[in-house]
Design a protein around this motif. Structure first.
Motif, mmCIF file in Angstrom:
data_model
loop_
_atom_site.group_PDB
_atom_site.id
_atom_site.type_symbol
_atom_site.label_atom_id
_atom_site.label_comp_id
_atom_site.label_asym_id
_atom_site.label_seq_id
_atom_site.Cartn_x
_atom_site.Cartn_y
_atom_site.Cartn_z
ATOM 1 N N ARG A 147 0.851 -1.179 0.000
ATOM 2 C CA ARG A 147 0.000 0.000 0.000
ATOM 3 C C ARG A 147 0.891 1.234 0.000
ATOM 4 N NH1 ARG A 147 -3.063 -2.769 -1.770
ATOM 5 N NH2 ARG A 147 -5.216 -3.256 -1.212
ATOM 6 N N SER A 148 0.352 2.327 -0.446
ATOM 7 C CA SER A 148 1.133 3.567 -0.490
ATOM 8 C C SER A 148 1.325 4.088 0.928
ATOM 9 C CB SER A 148 0.417 4.602 -1.352
ATOM 10 O OG SER A 148 0.387 4.175 -2.702
ATOM 11 N N ARG B 183 3.099 6.826 3.394
ATOM 12 C CA ARG B 183 3.641 8.182 3.334
ATOM 13 C C ARG B 183 4.316 8.627 4.622
ATOM 14 N NH1 ARG B 183 -1.000 7.817 0.403
ATOM 15 N NH2 ARG B 183 -0.853 8.516 -1.775
ATOM 16 N N SER C 50 5.834 4.721 -1.586
ATOM 17 C CA SER C 50 4.701 5.436 -2.166
ATOM 18 C C SER C 50 5.151 6.039 -3.488
ATOM 19 C CB SER C 50 4.219 6.555 -1.229
ATOM 20 O OG SER C 50 3.168 7.287 -1.835
#
Length: 364
Positions: free
Chosen positions: A198-199, A201, A305
């Motif tokens: 998953r991205s 951040r 990401s």
């Protein structure tokens, strides 16, 4: 200045009446100029700068391609392309007795130039030269004597000194598919890895080991590229000041770029191509390599990401100046890499259903 103008535009569009007028004007403009290529051409004249950078990049890349043909360099893309074409010809079923008549002399000449530049700081990579030598050797072994053009190329190839080095057991010629060991990785494992990625951040403030970046790149570079050119580079920044400088340029990193441990700029090189027909290959090939790289990072305990890079002239100019990019070097995307902050939230990002993404045998 850019940030200020962007903020003013956002504030204006937040006013319902202004937004309604803007959207109405946009629809009317697109209905008129987006209906056919002729009005679209007229529309492009006042908006020349919107697309001129890409046009300039393509022309600059072609110029660099031809200027490099007689120079020593670590990779010779013209040789890579033609050697890959020979490999495809060898693997055809049924294989023609004589093939590659129209480019075998050119290929041998490319090889001669590459072999002549074997010494020095800008010499061709050893494996690339050995691969070319092995495939050309195989070609002349399987193509019979008797064709004047091929025979001339055969004589010219035989006169070129054999390069130093060994293949070390790595296959450098086409080999049977049965030699490829079936994967031990199950579909369920691969799907789980895709769902795991998953991205991310928000990261721990830990340095990212460079050897892990290299390991992930070994996976990414196995992704397919047109004629095996690999027309990209991964520019890795892990010095904090440079990370903040580079990561703050894209629009989408506001609010979190200050804590990214490592940022990577994926750069496509248009000097890999002699024709504008291939101008989109850098985006496809770089994206394929990036996805393999991202999956490999997950297996190494690292998160990532992808940072979107829109084709926006002011940002293009700023990034080009910061990184010292040539006109034919195009930024594809940026990637934030690090160890995930386990307490930070992650967007759920549900995906579209297969019924939306997939159709069988339907043509419009």
């Amino acid at each position: 200045m850019i940030t200020t103008l962007k903020r003013v535009a956002k504030n204006l569009l937040a006013v319902p009446a202004v937004r309604k007028v803007y959207e109405g004007g946009t629809r009317a403009t697109l209905n008129l100029f987006g209906s056919h290529r002729l009005p679209a051409t007229a529309y492009s004249v006042p908006g020349l700068l919107t697309f001129n950078r890409e046009q300039y990049a393509v022309l600059s890349g072609r110029r660099a391609y031809y200027r490099a043909l007689s120079t020593s360099r670590p990779t010779h893309v013209e040789l890579r392309r033609n050697i890959h074409r020979l490999e495809k010809g060898m693997s055809m079923q049924p294989r023609r007795p004589v093939f590659a008549r129209d480019y075998i002399a050119e290929t041998v000449d490319y090889y001669r130039v590459a072999a002549a530049g074997q010494a020095g700081d800008r010499s061709i990579e050893r494996d690339e030269l050995l691969w070319a030598r092995e495939v050309l050797t195989e070609y002349f072994e399987i193509v019979p004597d008797g064709d004047p053009g091929v025979d001339r190329a055969r004589s010219q190839f035989a006169a070129i000194p054999v390069p130093d080095g060994e293949t070390n057991g790595v296959p450098m010629r086409p080999y049977p598919q049965r030699d490829i060991k079936p994967s031990d990785i199950t579909y369920d494992q691969l799907l789980a890895l895709a769902k795991q990625r998953r991205s991310i951040r928000w990261f721990q403030q830990r340095p990212v080991p460079r050897d892990l970046i290299d390991k992930a790149l070994l996976v990414g570079r196995e992704s397919p590229t047109a004629c095996n050119r690999l027309p990209y580079e991964f520019l890795v920044f892990d010095e904090p000041e440079m990370v903040r400088k580079v990561a703050s340029i894209p629009f989408g990193t506001a609010g979190y770029h200050h804590q990214i441990p490592t940022v990577i700029v994926v750069k496509g090189n248009l000097d890999n191509y002699f024709s504008p027909r291939d101008r989109h290959a850098i985006y496809i090939d770089s994206a394929l390599a990036t996805m393999g790289f991202l999956y490999a990072l997950e297996t190494l305990g690292l998160s990532s990401s992808v940072i979107n890079w829109p084709d926006f002239e002011p940002l293009e100019m700023k990034m080009a100046k910061t990184l010292g990019l040539a006109p034919h070097e195009r930024v594809i995307c940026l990637i934030a890499v690090g160890y995930a902050d386990r307490d930070a939230l992650v967007a759920s990002s549900p995906k579209k259903s297969l019924d939306v993404l997939r159709r069988f045998n339907v043509a419009r």
